[in-house]
Design an enzyme around this catalytic site. Structure first.
Site, PDB file in Angstrom:
ATOM      1  N   CYS A   1     -20.549  -0.629  -1.988  1.00 44.24           N
ATOM      2  CA  CYS A   1     -20.610  -1.162  -3.115  1.00 44.24           C
ATOM      3  C   CYS A   1     -21.763  -0.973  -4.084  1.00 44.24           C
ATOM      4  O   CYS A   1     -22.006  -0.351  -5.125  1.00 44.24           O
ATOM      5  CB  CYS A   1     -20.415  -2.851  -2.900  1.00 44.24           C
ATOM      6  SG  CYS A   1     -18.856  -3.095  -2.144  1.00 44.24           S
TER       7      CYS A   1
ATOM      8  N   ASP B   1       0.859  -1.166   0.180  1.00 45.62           N
ATOM      9  CA  ASP B   1      -0.101  -0.106  -0.192  1.00 45.62           C
ATOM     10  C   ASP B   1       1.015   1.236   0.003  1.00 45.62           C
ATOM     11  O   ASP B   1       2.113   1.378   0.369  1.00 45.62           O
ATOM     12  CB  ASP B   1      -0.910  -0.170   1.206  1.00 45.62           C
ATOM     13  CG  ASP B   1      -2.136   0.794   0.928  1.00 45.62           C
ATOM     14  OD1 ASP B   1      -3.386   0.187   1.151  1.00 45.62           O
ATOM     15  OD2 ASP B   1      -1.950   2.025   0.777  1.00 45.62           O
TER      16      ASP B   1
ATOM     17  N   PHE C   1     -31.830 -11.143   0.907  1.00 45.21           N
ATOM     18  CA  PHE C   1     -32.016  -9.916   0.512  1.00 45.21           C
ATOM     19  C   PHE C   1     -33.386  -9.334   0.225  1.00 45.21           C
ATOM     20  O   PHE C   1     -33.577  -8.752  -0.791  1.00 45.21           O
ATOM     21  CB  PHE C   1     -31.126  -9.798  -0.733  1.00 45.21           C
ATOM     22  CG  PHE C   1     -29.717  -9.558  -0.425  1.00 45.21           C
ATOM     23  CD1 PHE C   1     -29.080 -10.529   0.023  1.00 45.21           C
ATOM     24  CD2 PHE C   1     -29.140  -8.180  -0.465  1.00 45.21           C
ATOM     25  CE1 PHE C   1     -27.797 -10.315   0.326  1.00 45.21           C
ATOM     26  CE2 PHE C   1     -27.730  -8.008   0.001  1.00 45.21           C
ATOM     27  CZ  PHE C   1     -27.114  -9.124   0.380  1.00 45.21           C
TER      28      PHE C   1
HETATM   29  C1  UGA Z   1     -22.264  -6.377  -0.989  1.00 48.53           C
HETATM   30  C2  UGA Z   1     -22.625  -7.611  -1.534  1.00 48.53           C
HETATM   31  O1  UGA Z   1     -23.472  -8.415  -0.986  1.00 48.53           O
HETATM   32  C3  UGA Z   1     -21.293  -8.552  -1.719  1.00 48.53           C
HETATM   33  O2  UGA Z   1     -21.460  -9.888  -2.411  1.00 48.53           O
HETATM   34  C4  UGA Z   1     -20.428  -7.827  -2.641  1.00 48.53           C
HETATM   35  O3  UGA Z   1     -18.908  -8.477  -2.853  1.00 48.53           O
HETATM   36  C5  UGA Z   1     -19.821  -6.385  -1.896  1.00 48.53           C
HETATM   37  O4  UGA Z   1     -21.159  -5.785  -1.966  1.00 48.53           O
HETATM   38  C6  UGA Z   1     -18.895  -5.669  -2.800  1.00 48.53           C
HETATM   39  O5  UGA Z   1     -19.237  -5.382  -3.920  1.00 48.53           O
HETATM   40  O6  UGA Z   1     -17.722  -5.697  -2.373  1.00 48.53           O
HETATM   41  P1  UGA Z   1     -21.994  -5.222   1.211  1.00 48.53           P
HETATM   42  O7  UGA Z   1     -21.983  -3.896   0.376  1.00 48.53           O
HETATM   43  O8  UGA Z   1     -20.803  -5.412   2.438  1.00 48.53           O
HETATM   44  O9  UGA Z   1     -21.736  -6.341   0.392  1.00 48.53           O
HETATM   45  O10 UGA Z   1     -23.194  -5.381   1.936  1.00 48.53           O
HETATM   46  P2  UGA Z   1     -24.782  -6.217   1.797  1.00 48.53           P
HETATM   47  O11 UGA Z   1     -24.890  -7.220   3.124  1.00 48.53           O
HETATM   48  O12 UGA Z   1     -24.854  -6.765   0.595  1.00 48.53           O
HETATM   49  O13 UGA Z   1     -25.645  -5.089   2.329  1.00 48.53           O
HETATM   50  C7  UGA Z   1     -25.721  -3.938   1.073  1.00 48.53           C
HETATM   51  C8  UGA Z   1     -26.813  -3.028   1.646  1.00 48.53           C
HETATM   52  O14 UGA Z   1     -28.173  -3.424   1.576  1.00 48.53           O
HETATM   53  C9  UGA Z   1     -26.662  -2.656   2.994  1.00 48.53           C
HETATM   54  O15 UGA Z   1     -27.316  -1.134   3.197  1.00 48.53           O
HETATM   55  C10 UGA Z   1     -27.930  -3.312   4.060  1.00 48.53           C
HETATM   56  O16 UGA Z   1     -28.437  -3.070   4.919  1.00 48.53           O
HETATM   57  C11 UGA Z   1     -28.939  -3.423   2.537  1.00 48.53           C
HETATM   58  N1  UGA Z   1     -29.885  -4.913   2.666  1.00 48.53           N
HETATM   59  C12 UGA Z   1     -29.422  -5.977   2.521  1.00 48.53           C
HETATM   60  C13 UGA Z   1     -31.134  -4.642   3.063  1.00 48.53           C
HETATM   61  O17 UGA Z   1     -31.610  -3.693   3.292  1.00 48.53           O
HETATM   62  N2  UGA Z   1     -31.964  -5.805   3.084  1.00 48.53           N
HETATM   63  C14 UGA Z   1     -31.559  -6.836   2.682  1.00 48.53           C
HETATM   64  O18 UGA Z   1     -32.252  -7.874   2.742  1.00 48.53           O
HETATM   65  C15 UGA Z   1     -30.199  -7.108   2.516  1.00 48.53           C
END
Ligand code: UGA
Length: 440
Positions: free
Chosen positions: A263, A30, A252
């Site tokens: 993301c 880094d 989800f």
């Molecule tokens: C997301 C993807 O799930 C990963 O597979 C991916 O690798 C990652 O982005 C990335 O591109 O690096 P992440 O951003 O860590 O992962 O979080 P998630 O668990 O996917 O949640 C994303 C958003 O959706 C959060 O704000 C969460 O609160 C919201 N969410 C998720 C909901 O409101 N309801 C759900 O049922 C699921």
């Protein structure tokens, strides 16, 4: 195998640590000297369950090290991973590739022997070819292959996602690169996790399509939730009834205050931009971005209703500010839209977050921080659950209600229900896509 990992952000650090746990020799590079110093001292700059222990274990085993010097990391490396940031470029919404292209040029300058250059950063379709061109232009004699290796780990569950992935996606142009990548992921292959080997463009597209699809799923249920509030019905029951259909699946489908994080917002914006650029508009993704904004604004109105139409002079206790639990990440968290609206409307906001306080402090000015939910709720007019941390799942609601000025709760993650709230002595309870109490 010897691997160089460029970038020690979320993806780079987790991947580097996990590759070393597979038994490979990994050097993470880094440009940020203070970050490298902290890592060398066994300190992990982000909050991610399990990461620090795994890092220490592999450093002690002599398989993992950190450096500022890419040339040192490239010495004898059979593969180099680019895992630098691709933030949304200001102005046009494109993924900003400056860090990726800078890494490519530095690889060209420091590589001596054949190496596979694998991109883990989320990059628009066509970027891996640009990376190859840049390396070829800077060092025409270098023998290398390119690979696209998008990452699907979720914050808060990153180690598990890396070690037990639904699939590994590898985009390559020839067998030699495919073999190097297969050797790197051999421990997963042996445990029969699927490895999807494709061409470069498909691998790049899989990443955007997967994130946009998941963001669409969340947004769809959020819209159904809004409709349930008008028609009657409980969105959790609806999600359960839908999710049991194997073609839909139950993941989800949790309605909430809108998606955030590092993301989904960035990748949906970038995909929409790619579509516009190729005159193939991504209309669903564009709608998802718009609806997600509407969802966040709808939450503000919900809170205003719970404050009898005005935040002015109200004390509001906010439980959770990170974009989701088990992370200290504040990027695009719904709290960044909702809390300023409360403060701007004249509310006194007291916030509690098990890990997000330090990150959030500078981003949410005028907020008072508490380490205890019961202190935060004392004399409050409204309690808001904004992030579903486990710590907030078994609260003594009766104690909270009793200590409040007007016992009202806005549960934006559907952790509790109207009956729980009523029994605990709350005079009003609202959530997302479910019957409020008292019923209008
Ligand atoms: C997301 C993807 O799930 C990963 O597979 C991916 O690798 C990652 O982005 C990335 O591109 O690096 P992440 O951003 O860590 O992962 O979080 P998630 O668990 O996917 O949640 C994303 C958003 O959706 C959060 O704000 C969460 O609160 C919201 N969410 C998720 C909901 O409101 N309801 C759900 O049922 C699921």
């Amino acid at each position: 195998m010897r691997i160089a990992m460029i970038g020690t952000g979320y993806v780079g650090l987790v991947s580097g640590v996990c590759f070393s746990d597979f038994g490979h020799d990994v050097i993470c590079v880094d440009k940020d000297a203070s970050k490298i110093e902290r890592l060398e001292n066994g300190e992990v700059p982000i909050y991610e369950p399990g990461l620090e222990a795994l890092l220490t274990k592999n450093v002690e085993a002599g398989r993992l090290s950190f450096t500022l010097d890419l040339a040192e990391a490239m010495e004898g490396a059979e593969a180099v991973f680019i895992a630098v940031g691709t933030p949304t470029r200001r102005g046009d919404g494109h993924a900003d590739l400056v860090y990726v292209m800078a890494a490519a040029e530095e690889i060209a300058k420091t590589a001596k022997d054949y190496v596979v250059v694998a991109t883990k950063s989320t990059v628009p379709v066509g970027t891996n070819r640009k990376v190859a061109e840049a390396i070829r232009a800077a060092n025409p004699d270098l023998k290398f292959d390119i690979a696209s290796n998008p990452e699907f780990l979720r914050e808060g569950a990153a180690i598990d996602d890396f070690m037990k992935p639904d699939r590994v996606v590898v985009g390559v142009e020839n067998d030699r690169a495919a073999q190097v990548m297969a050797d790197i992921y051999r421990p997963l292959f042996l445990r029969e996790f699927p490895i999807v080997t494709t061409d470069l463009e498909s691998a790049e597209m899989i990443k955007y399509a997967a994130n946009a699809f998941l963001a669409t799923k969340v947004t769809f249920i959020n819209e159904i939730a809004a409709l349930c509030e008008k028609t009657g019905g409980d969105v959790r029951e609806v999600a359960r009834g839908m999710g049991l259909d194997g073609r839909i699946g139950n993941k989800f489908l949790h309605a909430g205050p809108g998606f955030g994080g590092s993301c989904f917002p960035k990748d949906t914006t970038a995909l929409a931009r790619i579509g516009q650029e190729h005159a193939s508009p991504m209309m669903i993704t564009e709608a998802v971005i718009q609806v997600n904004d509407t969802v966040k604004r709808r939450m503000i109105e919900k809170l205003r209703d719970m404050c009898d139409g005005s935040f002015n002079g109200k004390k509001v206790a906010v439980f959770g500010v990170t974009f989701k639990p088990n992370t200290d990440d504040m990027r695009d968290a719904p709290s960044l839209t909702i809390v300023p609206a409360l403060v701007g409307g004249g509310a006194e906001v007291h916030a509690v977050d098990p890990q997000g306080h330090r990150e959030a402090e500078g981003l949410l000015p005028h907020v008072k921080w508490n380490s205890d939910v019961y202190d935060a709720a004392k004399d409050a007019d409204l309690v808001v659950i904004l992030t579903q941390w486990n710590e907030f799942r078994a609260l003594d609601l009766g104690r909270i209600a009793k200590s409040m000025c007007t016992p009202r709760m806005a549960d934006l993650r559907n952790v509790y229900n109207a009956d729980d709230a009523k029994a605990a002595g709350f005079e009003a309870y609202t959530s997302v896509g479910r019957r409020p109490f008292p019923d209008e």
